[in-house]
Design an enzyme around this catalytic site. Structure first.
Site, PDB file in Angstrom:
ATOM      1  N   CYS A  71       0.955  -1.219   0.001  1.00 41.78           N
ATOM      2  CA  CYS A  71      -0.145  -0.180   0.164  1.00 41.78           C
ATOM      3  C   CYS A  71       0.878   1.131   0.160  1.00 41.78           C
ATOM      4  CB  CYS A  71      -1.049   0.185   1.150  1.00 41.78           C
ATOM      5  SG  CYS A  71      -1.910   1.514   1.301  1.00 41.78           S
ATOM      6  N   HIS A 162      -3.891  -4.124 -10.878  1.00 40.08           N
ATOM      7  CA  HIS A 162      -4.608  -3.025 -11.109  1.00 40.08           C
ATOM      8  C   HIS A 162      -5.136  -3.110 -12.651  1.00 40.08           C
ATOM      9  CE1 HIS A 162      -3.461  -0.836  -7.417  1.00 40.08           C
ATOM     10  NE2 HIS A 162      -2.593  -1.289  -7.679  1.00 40.08           N
ATOM     11  N   GLU A 211     -10.981  -0.369  -4.410  1.00 36.62           N
ATOM     12  CA  GLU A 211      -9.884  -1.414  -4.128  1.00 36.62           C
ATOM     13  C   GLU A 211     -10.500  -2.835  -3.525  1.00 36.62           C
ATOM     14  OE1 GLU A 211      -6.609  -0.005  -1.682  1.00 36.62           O
ATOM     15  OE2 GLU A 211      -7.320   1.884  -1.549  1.00 36.62           O
ATOM     16  N   CYS A 220      -5.372   5.653  -3.429  1.00 32.49           N
ATOM     17  CA  CYS A 220      -4.650   4.375  -3.586  1.00 32.49           C
ATOM     18  C   CYS A 220      -3.145   4.594  -4.013  1.00 32.49           C
ATOM     19  CB  CYS A 220      -5.262   3.135  -4.326  1.00 32.49           C
ATOM     20  SG  CYS A 220      -4.435   1.885  -4.551  1.00 32.49           S
ATOM     21  N   GLY A 223      -2.332   2.279  -6.737  1.00 36.87           N
ATOM     22  CA  GLY A 223      -3.060   2.536  -8.090  1.00 36.87           C
ATOM     23  C   GLY A 223      -2.751   3.916  -8.654  1.00 36.87           C
TER      24      GLY A 223
END
Length: 278
Positions: A71, A162, A211, A220, A223
């Site tokens: 993350c 992703h 997510e 994110c 992301g």
């Protein structure tokens, strides 16, 4: 259990200092503390642990209890926590994650971390390794039918999968309906994080994210990195972009020569607390 709530541009987690605390059954703890009515309220749980191979380890869990690999917003907060608390008083850190060791550079103002630049590593573009079901080696601008409509996505892994989808309008997107349909689509064997993106110009992108395991979040980091990589692959932007998320902006740079993605953004401490686990 003592904890600290922190966020990276609105992507909030409950952080536990496992140099001092022990957390049994973190998946269940994550579900409990993440509840915004009966718990602390967060996008998940992040445990800050000692490491034999780095300055510390980040062990993260989504609000549904599933374990995450990486993350970007969370790791910036881990860096701020260990520096501000004196656990690792260095402005260059190495933090172990399930997707490898990440290197971070800290900007310190008045003795506290204000900005963190993260070397997010190399993007994974090979479809089978993301993983994405595709008849091409890379899933770039690949068609996909979701809820009866054909979209086009680009698959990127930044340690987690992703799917980047470009739309003319992301503000009025019914993400609560379309997000789960992408997340659980059979094209994505491990489920997927989906970024819905509007191109503002060649240096600016606007993004909303669904997510896996958490739903829509304000930000994110992985992301945003995937969006930058995808936008370059699709010749929509240059190598440095500002990604505008609901919670704030992230600066992303994909160094094509080194094949490394760098993310810069803030990290914020909200409050310290203590909670009794069931």
């Amino acid at each position: 259990m003592k904890f600290t709530k922190m966020h990276g541009i609105g992507n909030d987690y409950v952080y536990v200092n496992c140099f001092q605390e022990k957390v049994d059954n973190p998946s269940e703890v994550a579900k409990f503390v993440s509840d915004r009515h009966f718990g602390v309220g967060s996008d998940g749980l992040i445990l800050i642990k000692p490491s034999q191979i780095a300055d510390c380890e980040m062990d993260m869990y989504n609000l549904d209890g599933s374990q995450g690999a990486m993350c970007g917003n969370g790791i910036r907060c881990v860096a701020k926590y260990v520096y501000d608390s004196g656990i690792v008083p260095k402005t260059t850190l190495r933090i172990a994650t399930k997707s490898g060791i990440k290197e971070l550079n800290l900007t310190v103002e008045n003795g506290k971390v204000s900005l963190v630049r993260v070397n997010m590593g190399s993007p994974i573009l090979e479809a089978s390794k993301i993983p994405v079901v595709s008849d091409q080696s890379q899933a770039v601008n690949q068609p996909i039918k979701v809820n009866g409509h054909t979209y086009y996505f680009t698959g990127v892994s930044m340690g987690n999968p992703h799917a980047v989808v470009y739309l003319d309008d992301v503000d009025n997107l019914d993400i609560e309906k379309i997000g789960p349909a992408f997340e659980k689509h059979p094209v994505f064997p491990d489920r997927v994080n989906t970024e819905f993106v509007k191109v503002i110009d060649r240096k600016t992108l606007k993004m909303r994210v669904w997510e896996r395991g958490s739903g829509e979040t304000l930000a994110c980091g992985t992301g945003a990195c995937a969006v930058a990589v995808s936008s370059i692959l699709n010749n929509l932007t240059g190598e440095e972009v500002t990604v505008k998320l609901l919670g704030g902006d992230l600066k992303i740079h994909w160094d094509r020569l080194e094949n490394l993605v760098y993310m810069t953004g803030p990290a914020t401490t909200v409050f310290d607390g203590e909670i009794t686990l069931p």
